[in-house]
Design a protein around this motif. Structure first.
Motif, PDB file in Angstrom:
ATOM      1  N   UNK B  13       0.756  -1.237  -0.057  1.00 33.74           N
ATOM      2  CA  UNK B  13       0.005  -0.231   0.090  1.00 33.74           C
ATOM      3  C   UNK B  13       0.890   1.253   0.092  1.00 33.74           C
ATOM      4  N   UNK B  14       0.420   2.270  -0.782  1.00 30.56           N
ATOM      5  CA  UNK B  14       1.342   3.619  -0.846  1.00 30.56           C
ATOM      6  C   UNK B  14       0.262   4.514  -0.615  1.00 30.56           C
ATOM      7  N   UNK B  15       0.858   5.781  -0.095  1.00 31.36           N
ATOM      8  CA  UNK B  15       0.300   6.814   0.255  1.00 31.36           C
ATOM      9  C   UNK B  15       1.117   8.045  -0.301  1.00 31.36           C
ATOM     10  N   UNK B  16       0.180   9.156  -0.771  1.00 31.69           N
ATOM     11  CA  UNK B  16       0.602  10.030  -1.581  1.00 31.69           C
ATOM     12  C   UNK B  16       0.852  11.363  -0.718  1.00 31.69           C
ATOM     13  N   UNK B  17       2.236  11.767  -0.774  1.00 39.54           N
ATOM     14  CA  UNK B  17       2.560  13.155  -0.089  1.00 39.54           C
ATOM     15  C   UNK B  17       3.854  13.528  -1.001  1.00 39.54           C
ATOM     16  N   UNK B  18       3.773  14.857  -0.828  1.00 41.69           N
ATOM     17  CA  UNK B  18       4.979  15.721  -1.527  1.00 41.69           C
ATOM     18  C   UNK B  18       4.845  15.305  -3.217  1.00 41.69           C
ATOM     19  N   UNK B  19       3.813  14.956  -3.617  1.00 42.33           N
ATOM     20  CA  UNK B  19       3.595  14.769  -5.044  1.00 42.33           C
ATOM     21  C   UNK B  19       4.324  13.392  -5.453  1.00 42.33           C
ATOM     22  N   UNK B  20       4.706  12.477  -4.456  1.00 40.03           N
ATOM     23  CA  UNK B  20       5.010  11.204  -4.966  1.00 40.03           C
ATOM     24  C   UNK B  20       4.383  10.101  -4.132  1.00 40.03           C
ATOM     25  N   UNK B  21       4.275   8.970  -4.593  1.00 39.42           N
ATOM     26  CA  UNK B  21       3.923   7.858  -3.865  1.00 39.42           C
ATOM     27  C   UNK B  21       4.882   7.157  -2.995  1.00 39.42           C
ATOM     28  N   UNK B  22       4.352   7.009  -1.501  1.00 42.98           N
ATOM     29  CA  UNK B  22       5.469   6.665  -0.612  1.00 42.98           C
ATOM     30  C   UNK B  22       4.871   5.173   0.182  1.00 42.98           C
ATOM     31  N   UNK B  23       5.728   4.410   0.166  1.00 43.02           N
ATOM     32  CA  UNK B  23       5.271   2.947   0.713  1.00 43.02           C
ATOM     33  C   UNK B  23       4.715   2.969   2.258  1.00 43.02           C
ATOM     34  N   UNK B  24       3.516   2.571   2.452  1.00 44.89           N
ATOM     35  CA  UNK B  24       2.920   2.455   3.655  1.00 44.89           C
ATOM     36  C   UNK B  24       3.239   0.929   4.447  1.00 44.89           C
ATOM     37  N   UNK B  25       2.507   0.141   3.365  1.00 46.11           N
ATOM     38  CA  UNK B  25       2.970  -1.304   3.537  1.00 46.11           C
ATOM     39  C   UNK B  25       3.482  -2.063   2.701  1.00 46.11           C
ATOM     40  N   UNK B  26       4.618  -2.710   3.338  1.00 46.89           N
ATOM     41  CA  UNK B  26       5.525  -3.374   1.878  1.00 46.89           C
ATOM     42  C   UNK B  26       5.451  -5.058   1.890  1.00 46.89           C
ATOM     43  N   UNK B  27       4.188  -5.219   1.286  1.00 52.58           N
ATOM     44  CA  UNK B  27       4.166  -6.791   1.214  1.00 52.58           C
ATOM     45  C   UNK B  27       3.781  -7.503   2.631  1.00 52.58           C
ATOM     46  N   UNK B  28       2.630  -7.234   3.042  1.00 51.68           N
ATOM     47  CA  UNK B  28       2.107  -8.159   4.181  1.00 51.68           C
ATOM     48  C   UNK B  28       1.063  -9.224   3.743  1.00 51.68           C
ATOM     49  N   UNK B  42       1.129  -2.422  16.787  1.00 52.92           N
ATOM     50  CA  UNK B  42       2.392  -1.750  16.273  1.00 52.92           C
ATOM     51  C   UNK B  42       2.170  -0.158  16.766  1.00 52.92           C
ATOM     52  N   UNK B  43       3.169   0.607  16.740  1.00 53.36           N
ATOM     53  CA  UNK B  43       3.023   1.990  16.834  1.00 53.36           C
ATOM     54  C   UNK B  43       2.592   2.914  16.033  1.00 53.36           C
ATOM     55  N   UNK B  44       2.225   4.017  16.105  1.00 51.03           N
ATOM     56  CA  UNK B  44       1.449   4.897  15.054  1.00 51.03           C
ATOM     57  C   UNK B  44       2.555   5.068  13.907  1.00 51.03           C
ATOM     58  N   UNK B  45       1.845   4.919  12.650  1.00 52.76           N
ATOM     59  CA  UNK B  45       2.293   4.979  11.803  1.00 52.76           C
ATOM     60  C   UNK B  45       2.994   3.668  11.038  1.00 52.76           C
ATOM     61  N   UNK B  46       2.817   2.602  11.871  1.00 52.39           N
ATOM     62  CA  UNK B  46       3.195   1.156  11.416  1.00 52.39           C
ATOM     63  C   UNK B  46       2.212   0.795  10.254  1.00 52.39           C
ATOM     64  N   UNK B  47       0.963   1.429  10.242  1.00 57.26           N
ATOM     65  CA  UNK B  47       0.348   0.999   9.043  1.00 57.26           C
ATOM     66  C   UNK B  47      -0.946  -0.007   9.442  1.00 57.26           C
ATOM     67  N   UNK B  48      -1.073  -0.091  10.406  1.00 64.55           N
ATOM     68  CA  UNK B  48      -2.253  -1.006  11.116  1.00 64.55           C
ATOM     69  C   UNK B  48      -3.660  -0.539  10.599  1.00 64.55           C
ATOM     70  N   UNK B  49      -4.065   0.709  10.779  1.00 64.62           N
ATOM     71  CA  UNK B  49      -5.229   0.968  10.289  1.00 64.62           C
ATOM     72  C   UNK B  49      -5.367   0.881   8.698  1.00 64.62           C
ATOM     73  N   UNK B  50      -4.284   1.314   7.987  1.00 64.14           N
ATOM     74  CA  UNK B  50      -4.191   0.880   6.592  1.00 64.14           C
ATOM     75  C   UNK B  50      -4.594  -0.427   5.972  1.00 64.14           C
ATOM     76  N   UNK B 227      -0.308 -10.360  15.262  1.00 66.02           N
ATOM     77  CA  UNK B 227       0.446  -9.838  14.350  1.00 66.02           C
ATOM     78  C   UNK B 227       1.117  -8.574  14.928  1.00 66.02           C
ATOM     79  N   UNK B 228       2.437  -8.440  14.886  1.00 61.47           N
ATOM     80  CA  UNK B 228       3.276  -7.156  14.918  1.00 61.47           C
ATOM     81  C   UNK B 228       3.674  -6.641  13.755  1.00 61.47           C
ATOM     82  N   UNK B 229       3.424  -5.366  13.859  1.00 67.14           N
ATOM     83  CA  UNK B 229       3.765  -4.603  12.640  1.00 67.14           C
ATOM     84  C   UNK B 229       4.734  -3.465  13.015  1.00 67.14           C
ATOM     85  N   UNK B 230       5.723  -3.231  11.944  1.00 69.75           N
ATOM     86  CA  UNK B 230       6.644  -2.026  12.122  1.00 69.75           C
ATOM     87  C   UNK B 230       6.856  -1.524  10.886  1.00 69.75           C
ATOM     88  N   UNK B 231       6.492  -0.130  10.645  1.00 66.65           N
ATOM     89  CA  UNK B 231       6.747   0.539   9.601  1.00 66.65           C
ATOM     90  C   UNK B 231       6.481  -0.146   8.404  1.00 66.65           C
TER      91      UNK B 231
END
Lengths: 330, 548
Positions: B13-28, B42-50, B227-231
């Motif tokens: 999963x990728x999110x758009x910021x600063x005019x480019x797509x940045x990875x949020x989830x890298x193949x789970x 996981x901590x905030x920003x780990x991509x749990x909700x996404x 399941x534990x998620x990190x970044x």
């Protein structure tokens, strides 16, 4: 409901105070107009004595404060005084029976203006809100952009230009509606409607853009809310999400902009009235300013101010009522 | 072998910021069987909700699923048409959001929102669905189940709303519910009611669930597997008991170890010492509504007083009285034995300087248009009158104290900082006035555990170096245990118990303190079951009725 009632009464009281302040401003402003009725009617060759005589007849020689309170006392009782012009005409003919009061003079004109405003609102409000909802639903689509461009173009064009374009297409090239809106008392409703159609269409074009854009913006503003996401995650259709979940929460700003535009329809349609020779209050107002017929000018101003205040008050109250927190306190 | 209910393979999963797509989830990868509850932590920003939303085939604006597959009961959600997905959502897959207060539409009554999904999906007619709603409200132990649905969201408390939302998710008896931090915004005493209600109903209807949270103790109660998620990457997955007793990965171990920070209690205050700040019989009101009743406690130099209680108990109002933002209607505030004027407007600059505040939401407490240097520099100039190079030197010194490199951070804007860094700036701004007394209002509750611990350590070090005293407002008892010297327990605008930390954490307690302490989730997976057994499940329902 007590809180709501209290708020409404407060607003009402505030409205009356505002109207009072407006009356002072109007009275002073009108009296600051250069020249007066006596000079306007007698022309440049008038003698000092004749000017003074007319002033005395009309009470113009009294001090400003006395005149204001005299006038205000009348207004409170619903008496806006007598029109200078008609009073003068009557005194020339030596009778008093021909004197028309300001109220008699304004009433039919005001009725016509209200009729035109009502017809326009009946077109414009549903159209604007409907287009706003559709534009929000298909935001950033071709439809959205086309609607935006069309409404913006119509609001940016001068009213007389729109009026002549419509006359050209709907009265001259395709004679569907009459280009003259000379309505009169006792006209049948259908004919009256037919004659008012062109000015109503022009005004619709003028006021739709503002309301439509506000509806669109107010809805889109809410689309990021968690409860909208929730509705989507319950599998609701995009149309249902907007109409059922976003719109009820967007009502307050929409109601306000509708009220503002309705007020404009009552007070600001002089140009359209002139183009279509529509006997509304706007024309009367302009004519009275020209002849320095002060009682009529003041009465018109008071009506305009009251319309603004009343419509905004209604909008305020409706916005308050659209908030469930106030309708259903804890 | 039975096919799993939900199969996610290599989801990117990728999110758009600063005019480019940045990875949020890298193949789970994620597999969920029917009736199983999977905890996602996981901590905030780990991509749990996404990831949780992606399990519903849904992404927020500016987010896209760029790879992998999501298969729900044989239906590929990533290629399914919008109409097919709409038919599943609400009916077979439901969602429970973090903030029920924000996720219920304020314009409609609860029951109207409850019946919407069953009616629109053509499962029930209105009266059937209303009946069923009331039945679910009863099962979730909501007070007045036959009547509560006819209220508007603002007329119902947070904990009740969260249960009503769980009922709404249950309305079509879905196969899968995504719970997205459903108890994070609640007080501990309310949280326990909601947790037990959710666990009950999920078991009763054998609903599969993904339970997203950052709270390990909570997830331990709710889930079969964790399941534990990190970044955006999976760290590890195993069943709950194994995960708690024998985590394999370093990161997981560090998460488990977070609660180890503990400050030794300081020796008792010598009797007769003048308290640095003293609150004497303070009453306060908002308009005509009284909120504080006869609040009295002392705070001594160099020590930390933790003020605990649920939301609405008057903790922050007490702070507002101390700062003079809300003049008390009765009572006194004494600073080193001298009475302070009630309103901040009447206090001298020096009195104002002595008492500083750090806020819960560093995000909103920092002016987004000012650079870090300006934010910290302002109190330096205002209170100490330093300008130019002297001011710059002092700001650099303060930045060093909060362990941020001055040259790197001086010209940055708050939006360029992480949550923990922003909170550090909040601390530096308070320190800039060189105060004696700092009010910390829930300063760690918006932060992840590791970051929060860093902030607590920093505050503890600063206290040792500068001899500061803290009034630490919190609802988190783990924080109290870590940092407090004295504890004040508040409820409904009154102090119900106060004393040294050691005393507070050993029985016998005041009944309310007891309820508060026993409601804090523990890592033991049997904790919730045991607490409920001890209290008797009916008591929890009664407690909810009492709150009405």
């Amino acid at each position: 409901m007590d809180t709501v009632l209290k708020i409404i009464l407060q607003r009402l009281a505030l409205g009356i105070v505002t109207l009072l302040i407006v009356s002072v401003v109007i009275f002073i402003a009108v009296n600051m107009l250069p020249g007066d009725f006596a000079q306007a009617i007698l022309g440049q060759g008038a003698t000092e004595e004749s000017v003074a005589a007319i002033r005395r007849d009309l009470g113009l020689d009294q001090p400003l404060v006395t005149r204001y309170f005299g006038w205000l006392a009348g207004v409170v009782q619903g008496d806006f005084g007598s029109s200078f012009a008609s009073a003068n005409a009557a005194s020339f003919s030596g009778t008093t029976s021909g004197t028309t009061t300001v109220a008699q003079q304004i009433a039919p004109r005001f009725g016509n203006t209200m009729f035109l405003a009502a017809v326009t609102a009946a077109f414009a409000v549903p159209l604007a809100v409907g287009l706003g909802i559709l534009a929000a639903l298909y935001r950033n689509s071709v439809f959205d952009r086309a609607t935006n461009i069309f409404t913006l173009t119509s609001i940016s064009s001068p009213e007389f230009f729109l009026a002549y374009v419509l006359i050209l297409f709907l009265a001259v090239l395709n004679p569907i509606f009459p280009s003259l809106s000379n309505i009169y008392d006792g006209m049948a409703f259908g004919e009256r409607l037919n004659k008012s159609m062109l000015p109503a269409l022009v005004l619709t074009l003028v006021v739709t853009a503002h309301m439509m854009r506000m509806t669109r913006a107010a809805i889109i503003n809410l689309l990021a809310s968690p409860y909208i996401e929730m509705a989507r995650l319950k599998g609701m259709s995009p149309m249902r999400v907007i109409v059922k979940h976003a719109l009820p929460n967007a009502l307050a700003p929409i109601i306000n902009v509708v009220a503002l535009n309705l007020a404009y329809l009552i007070t600001g349609v002089v140009v359209v009235e002139v183009v279509f020779v529509y006997p509304g209050i706007g024309q009367l107002f302009v004519d009275s300013v020209k002849t320095r017929d002060i009682p009529v000018v003041q009465a018109c101003c008071m009506i305009f101010a009251a319309a603004y205040i009343l419509l905004n008050l209604t909008a305020d109250i409706m916005s308050i009522l659209s908030n469930p927190r106030l309708r259903h306190p804890k | 072998m039975i096919e799993p209910l939900l199969k996610m393979r290599g989801v990117k999963i990728e999110g758009r910021s600063d005019d480019k797509w940045n990875p949020i989830i890298n193949g789970v990868n994620l597999t969920l069987n029917r009736g199983e509850v999977l905890g996602l932590i996981g901590e905030s920003g780990a991509g749990k909700s996404t990831l949780g939303l992606a399990a519903m085939g849904y992404t927020r604006d500016g987010v896209r699923i760029s790879g992998g597959s999501v298969e729900f009961d044989g239906i590929d959600l990533l290629t399914a048409s919008a109409a097919v997905k709409r038919d599943l959502l609400g009916k077979r897959i439901a969602y429970v959001a973090q903030s029920a207060a924000a996720s219920f539409n304020p314009a409609h009554r609860l029951i109207d929102q409850h019946v919407e999904a069953p009616m629109q999906h053509g499962l029930m007619d209105r009266s059937e669905s209303e009946e069923d709603g009331m039945d679910l409200y009863r099962k979730l132990r909501l007070p007045n189940p036959d009547e509560i649905g006819f209220r508007y969201p603002h007329q119902v408390s947070g904990g009740q709303l969260q249960r009503a939302m769980t009922a709404m998710a249950m309305s079509c008896r879905p196969d899968l519910i995504i719970f997205d931090e459903p108890t994070t915004a609640l007080d501990v005493t309310t949280q326990i009611e909601v947790l037990s209600a959710i666990r009950d109903i999920v078991t009763r209807f054998r609903t599969a669930a993904i339970y997203i949270t950052h709270d390990l103790a909570v997830v331990a109660q709710m889930s079969d597997r964790i399941k534990v998620l990190l970044k955006g990457d999976e760290v590890e997955t195993s069943d709950t008991r194994t995960m708690l007793s024998a985590p394999t990965e370093e990161y997981t171990k560090s998460l488990w170890a977070v609660r180890s920070f503990l400050r030794p209690a300081k020796p008792a205050v010598v009797t007769g010492t003048v308290p640095q700040l003293s609150i004497k019989n303070v009453d306060a009101a908002y308009g005509d509504t009284p909120v504080l009743h006869d609040v009295s406690f002392d705070m001594h130099a160099g020590r930390t007083v933790a003020v605990v209680g649920e939301s609405g108990s008057g903790k922050s109002t007490t702070a507002r009285c101390i700062t003079g933002l809300l003049p008390p209607t009765a009572g006194q505030i004494l600073l080193e034995g001298e009475e302070l004027p009630a309103s901040y407007k009447k206090r001298s600059k020096d009195q104002l300087r002595q008492i500083q505040m750090i806020y819960q939401m560093a995000d909103t407490a920092l002016n987004p248009r000012m650079s870090i240097g300006q934010i910290i520099g302002r109190p330096v100039q205002f209170y100490l009158g330093l300008t130019g190079a002297a001011k710059r030197k002092r700001v650099d010194q303060l930045l060093n104290q909060i362990e941020l490199e001055p040259s790197e951070y001086f010209n940055r804007l708050p939006s360029e900082l992480s949550g923990g860094q922003k909170q550090r700036i909040g601390i530096a701004r308070a320190l800039a006035a060189e105060p004696k007394f700092i009010i910390c209002d829930e300063v760690t509750s918006a932060l992840d555990q590791l970051v929060a611990e860093g902030i607590l350590r920093l505050l503890a070090d600063l206290q040792d170096d500068l001899g500061l005293s803290y009034m630490f407002i919190t609802h988190d008892l783990a924080t109290v245990r870590a940092i407090a010297d004295e504890v004040v327990v508040m409820k409904d605008g009154r102090v119900v118990e106060q004393g040294p930390k050691a005393e507070m954490f050993t029985p016998p307690h005041h009944a309310y303190t007891d309820l508060l302490l026993s409601s804090v989730p523990e890592m033991d997976p049997d904790w919730l079951t045991n607490v409920l057994k001890e209290r008797g499940v009916d008591n929890i329902g009664d407690a909810a009725v009492d709150k009405m």
